[in-house]
Design an enzyme around this catalytic site. Structure first.
Site, PDB file in Angstrom:
ATOM      1  N   ASP A  29      -1.743   6.547   6.414  1.00 28.53           N
ATOM      2  CA  ASP A  29      -2.814   5.745   5.819  1.00 28.53           C
ATOM      3  C   ASP A  29      -3.202   4.672   6.829  1.00 28.53           C
ATOM      4  OD1 ASP A  29      -4.446   4.006   4.482  1.00 28.53           O
ATOM      5  OD2 ASP A  29      -3.042   3.579   2.839  1.00 28.53           O
ATOM      6  N   LYS A  47     -12.497  -1.631   6.155  1.00 30.38           N
ATOM      7  CA  LYS A  47     -11.818  -2.593   7.019  1.00 30.38           C
ATOM      8  C   LYS A  47     -12.349  -2.503   8.451  1.00 30.38           C
ATOM      9  CE  LYS A  47      -9.055  -2.798   3.341  1.00 30.38           C
ATOM     10  NZ  LYS A  47      -8.086  -1.952   2.681  1.00 30.38           N
ATOM     11  N   TRP A  70       0.821  -1.216   0.000  1.00 35.61           N
ATOM     12  CA  TRP A  70       0.000   0.000   0.000  1.00 35.61           C
ATOM     13  C   TRP A  70       0.849   1.258   0.000  1.00 35.61           C
ATOM     14  CZ3 TRP A  70      -4.416  -0.069  -2.073  1.00 35.61           C
ATOM     15  CH2 TRP A  70      -5.233  -1.183  -1.978  1.00 35.61           C
TER      16      TRP A  70
HETATM   17  C1  PLP Z   1      -7.602  -1.283   1.559  1.00 35.03           C
HETATM   18  C2  PLP Z   1      -6.527  -0.275   1.675  1.00 35.03           C
HETATM   19  C3  PLP Z   1      -6.450   0.837   0.815  1.00 35.03           C
HETATM   20  C4  PLP Z   1      -7.362   1.029  -0.369  1.00 35.03           C
HETATM   21  O1  PLP Z   1      -8.628   1.291  -0.065  1.00 35.03           O
HETATM   22  P1  PLP Z   1      -9.698   1.494  -1.248  1.00 35.03           P
HETATM   23  O2  PLP Z   1     -10.880   1.910  -0.472  1.00 35.03           O
HETATM   24  O3  PLP Z   1      -9.830   0.219  -1.982  1.00 35.03           O
HETATM   25  O4  PLP Z   1      -9.202   2.577  -2.122  1.00 35.03           O
HETATM   26  C5  PLP Z   1      -5.438   1.751   1.025  1.00 35.03           C
HETATM   27  N1  PLP Z   1      -4.538   1.595   2.013  1.00 35.03           N
HETATM   28  C6  PLP Z   1      -4.586   0.534   2.842  1.00 35.03           C
HETATM   29  C7  PLP Z   1      -3.572   0.429   3.926  1.00 35.03           C
HETATM   30  C8  PLP Z   1      -5.573  -0.431   2.697  1.00 35.03           C
HETATM   31  O5  PLP Z   1      -5.612  -1.479   3.531  1.00 35.03           O
END
Ligand code: PLP
Length: 361
Positions: free
Chosen positions: A174, A198, A103
């Site tokens: 993030d 998540k 990511w």
């Molecule tokens: C799932 C995830 C994303 C992406 O999320 P989307 O909603 O699919 O754009 C970005 N960063 C991390 C750490 C993730 O786990």
């Protein structure tokens, strides 16, 4: 089988059962109005009150200090990969990124479109005890970075940085897969963002917590719906928000408060993760390849001794009501995601299954 399924999917992930039951019970008749929350105007006072309460509950959970905007946005986690540089850096800025996994890599490649230079300060390394993030004293930070970006919990790799880094630039994180997993000192951050699917609610939705003094100088081409300051001024309703996702996320925030908040969640989450890691470490059949100091408490990848058994493992797990255990397509193997909604009991059932499978294999 439907009632006894434990869903270990990395995302979209399981949501608390009681929250889903409440949403189901009021799906057609929200707040005694005779219509669904999905059919409500986001300008209606009843909706606005619900939305404000959701924001307040999120602020309470994270103890968000004064001086921070809390925004409800669209475009998921990845939407923020471009929103961040366009909101708080210029086209000539240098920005620092830690590259700790898949990511982080995506975030780096997106940021490269919008700034003068993306300086990757460090990556991962093998240690005698498994994969780890390069230690802080090896990071090559720039002198004048507009911000420092990292991903504290790499969802695919199962690698985490448990301490907030000590750097001079404003920190951007993030937290898509670890927001609300344990208590957090928000005051250390410039921007925290997270896709919702998540640990919060439905996909496509995103949360950004932004220090106000970073705002006011966005890049001119920044799209209005991604403009933090504009969205803050309009209470995240510059355009029509994802009203249902906001509502459902609000139910999750309320549920988290009822569980005792993030201190209680953190305790349970650490217990869940350490229960599974100890089992894996004690087994000759399963292994996890991350250095114990850098292991995620949310996403636990593991490999079987013989990868030819992977398909059978997944098929039998599914049969036993254990869903979503297939590892990310880039890394293979298995991955158990243990977000807030996963009870300790799910982890125990998983371990019993793993043990039985290893014995038979
Ligand atoms: C799932 C995830 C994303 C992406 O999320 P989307 O909603 O699919 O754009 C970005 N960063 C991390 C750490 C993730 O786990």
């Amino acid at each position: 089988m439907s009632n006894s399924v434990f869903n270990f999917s990395a995302g979209p992930a399981m949501l608390p059962k009681v929250v889903m039951e409440q949403a189901q019970s009021e799906l057609l008749n929200w707040n005694n109005t005779g219509v669904s929350v999905m059919e409500f105007s986001h300008r209606d006072p009843a909706y606005v009150a619900m939305a404000k309460q959701a924001e307040q509950n999120l602020r309470d959970l994270l103890n968000v200090p004064d001086g921070y905007e809390v925004l409800f946005l669209q475009g998921g986690g990845r939407g923020q990969f471009s929103a961040v540089p366009q909101n708080i850096a210029s086209k000539t800025s240098t920005v620092d990124y830690l590259d700790s996994g898949i990511w982080s890599g995506y975030a780096i490649r997106e940021a490269q479109k919008y700034v003068g230079a993306v300086n990757v300060v460090a990556g991962n390394q093998e240690t005698g005890q498994g994969k780890a993030i390069a230690p802080r004293d090896q990071w090559k930070l720039s002198d004048n970075a507009a911000y420092f970006h990292y991903c504290p919990n790499e969802t695919v790799d199962g690698i985490a940085l448990h301490d907030i880094p000590d750097v001079d630039a404003p920190i951007v994180a993030d937290m898509s897969s670890n927001i609300l997993a344990e208590p957090l000192d928000v005051s250390r951050f410039g921007v925290i963002y997270a896709g919702a699917q998540k640990n919060i609610g439905p996909s496509g939705f995103a949360i950004a917590i932004v220090k106000k003094d970073l705002l006011g100088n966005p890049q001119p081409e920044l799209s209005s719906i991604m403009d933090y300051q504009l969205q803050a001024k309009d209470n995240s309703m510059y355009n029509t928000p994802n009203t249902f996702a906001w509502y459902l996320s609000g139910l999750v925030f309320k549920w988290l408060k009822e569980q005792g908040g993030l201190a209680a969640m953190g305790q349970t989450n650490h217990q869940k993760a350490s229960t599974l890691y100890s089992y894996i470490d004690g087994s000759d059949f399963y292994r996890n390849q991350v250095n114990p100091d850098y292991r995620s408490i949310m996403n636990i990848p593991f490999q079987l001794a013989d990868e030819r058994l992977d398909e059978r493992f997944l098929a039998e797990a599914k049969e036993a009501g254990l869903m979503g255990l297939k590892g990310h397509r880039f890394v293979g193997g298995m991955r158990a995601s243990l977000y807030n909604a996963m009870p300790l009991e799910g982890v125990k059932v998983l371990i019993d299954f793993m043990d039985e499978f290893a014995r038979k294999a």
